[in-house]
Design a protein around this motif. Structure first.
Motif, mmCIF file in Angstrom:
data_model
loop_
_atom_site.group_PDB
_atom_site.id
_atom_site.type_symbol
_atom_site.label_atom_id
_atom_site.label_comp_id
_atom_site.label_asym_id
_atom_site.label_seq_id
_atom_site.Cartn_x
_atom_site.Cartn_y
_atom_site.Cartn_z
ATOM 1 N N ALA A 32 0.831 -1.205 0.000
ATOM 2 C CA ALA A 32 0.000 0.000 0.000
ATOM 3 C C ALA A 32 0.868 1.259 0.000
ATOM 4 O O ALA A 32 0.534 2.249 -0.670
ATOM 5 C CB ALA A 32 -0.939 -0.010 1.205
ATOM 6 N N ASN A 36 0.663 4.126 -2.724
ATOM 7 C CA ASN A 36 0.425 5.520 -2.350
ATOM 8 C C ASN A 36 1.522 6.451 -2.845
ATOM 9 O O ASN A 36 1.281 7.636 -3.040
ATOM 10 C CB ASN A 36 0.257 5.655 -0.840
ATOM 11 C CG ASN A 36 -1.025 5.033 -0.357
ATOM 12 O OD1 ASN A 36 -1.986 4.898 -1.099
ATOM 13 N ND2 ASN A 36 -1.039 4.610 0.901
ATOM 14 N N GLU A 68 -8.926 -4.044 0.940
ATOM 15 C CA GLU A 68 -8.802 -2.586 0.809
ATOM 16 C C GLU A 68 -7.680 -2.227 -0.170
ATOM 17 O O GLU A 68 -7.857 -1.356 -1.028
ATOM 18 C CB GLU A 68 -8.525 -1.948 2.166
ATOM 19 C CG GLU A 68 -9.686 -2.007 3.126
ATOM 20 C CD GLU A 68 -9.301 -1.596 4.541
ATOM 21 O OE1 GLU A 68 -8.110 -1.285 4.794
ATOM 22 O OE2 GLU A 68 -10.196 -1.607 5.402
ATOM 23 N N PHE A 69 -6.540 -2.900 -0.029
ATOM 24 C CA PHE A 69 -5.421 -2.669 -0.932
ATOM 25 C C PHE A 69 -5.816 -2.983 -2.376
ATOM 26 O O PHE A 69 -5.563 -2.198 -3.286
ATOM 27 C CB PHE A 69 -4.211 -3.524 -0.503
ATOM 28 C CG PHE A 69 -3.148 -3.620 -1.557
ATOM 29 C CD1 PHE A 69 -2.342 -2.527 -1.860
ATOM 30 C CD2 PHE A 69 -2.947 -4.809 -2.254
ATOM 31 C CE1 PHE A 69 -1.370 -2.618 -2.845
ATOM 32 C CE2 PHE A 69 -1.982 -4.904 -3.225
ATOM 33 C CZ PHE A 69 -1.183 -3.807 -3.526
ATOM 34 N N ASN A 71 -8.806 -3.053 -3.722
ATOM 35 C CA ASN A 71 -9.777 -2.075 -4.214
ATOM 36 C C ASN A 71 -9.072 -0.828 -4.733
ATOM 37 O O ASN A 71 -9.432 -0.291 -5.781
ATOM 38 C CB ASN A 71 -10.784 -1.716 -3.126
ATOM 39 C CG ASN A 71 -11.759 -2.828 -2.845
ATOM 40 O OD1 ASN A 71 -11.950 -3.731 -3.662
ATOM 41 N ND2 ASN A 71 -12.371 -2.797 -1.680
ATOM 42 N N HIS A 72 -8.076 -0.376 -4.010
ATOM 43 C CA HIS A 72 -7.309 0.797 -4.429
ATOM 44 C C HIS A 72 -6.442 0.465 -5.653
ATOM 45 O O HIS A 72 -6.391 1.244 -6.613
ATOM 46 C CB HIS A 72 -6.455 1.276 -3.261
ATOM 47 C CG HIS A 72 -5.809 2.595 -3.471
ATOM 48 N ND1 HIS A 72 -4.787 3.036 -2.686
ATOM 49 C CD2 HIS A 72 -5.998 3.583 -4.381
ATOM 50 C CE1 HIS A 72 -4.385 4.225 -3.097
ATOM 51 N NE2 HIS A 72 -5.108 4.578 -4.126
ATOM 52 N N THR A 75 -7.843 0.290 -9.480
ATOM 53 C CA THR A 75 -8.026 1.484 -10.306
ATOM 54 C C THR A 75 -6.897 1.636 -11.327
ATOM 55 O O THR A 75 -6.982 2.476 -12.218
ATOM 56 C CB THR A 75 -8.128 2.763 -9.450
ATOM 57 O OG1 THR A 75 -6.908 2.951 -8.749
ATOM 58 C CG2 THR A 75 -9.297 2.664 -8.471
ATOM 59 N N HIS A 76 -5.874 0.802 -11.207
ATOM 60 C CA HIS A 76 -4.725 0.827 -12.117
ATOM 61 C C HIS A 76 -4.677 -0.446 -12.958
ATOM 62 O O HIS A 76 -3.601 -0.950 -13.289
ATOM 63 C CB HIS A 76 -3.420 0.968 -11.324
ATOM 64 C CG HIS A 76 -3.375 2.193 -10.468
ATOM 65 N ND1 HIS A 76 -3.072 3.438 -10.963
ATOM 66 C CD2 HIS A 76 -3.634 2.367 -9.145
ATOM 67 C CE1 HIS A 76 -3.120 4.326 -9.994
ATOM 68 N NE2 HIS A 76 -3.462 3.699 -8.876
#
Length: 95
Positions: A32, A36, A68-69, A71-72, A75-76
């Protein structure tokens, strides 16, 4: 950041090899952190190891953090390493 991340994982492995749940959690956090910081391919590469550890641990908290990781990260999905991890997770989930 890669060297620091590798050093962190090596240190955790050498100090707590019997604590797989902790190692899975720390690996997810490391992935993560890479995500980020915009290092998407590296985040996905570390995410592969995090997925393998988290699916073998049986911890709801670790699984929640991994979700959670992902899901983020999803997007890539155009990044090849991300697509590979997404496919690995989908394949593992279908069993």
């Amino acid at each position: 950041m890669r060297v620091a991340g590798e050093d962190t994982i090596s240190l955790v492995r050498s100090r707590t090899p019997e604590h797989v749940r902790d190692l899975a959690h720390y690996t997810i956090r490391l992935a993560a952190a890479y995500l980020n910081s915009g290092e998407v391919a590296e985040a996905a590469a570390i995410g592969v190891g995090a997925h393998r550890m988290s699916s073998g641990v049986g911890s709801a908290r670790v699984q929640e953090r991994f979700t959670e990781f992902m899901n983020h990260l999803s997007t890539h999905a155009k990044v090849p390493q991300v697509r590979g991890l997404l496919e690995e997770v989908r394949t593992a989930s279908s069993y």
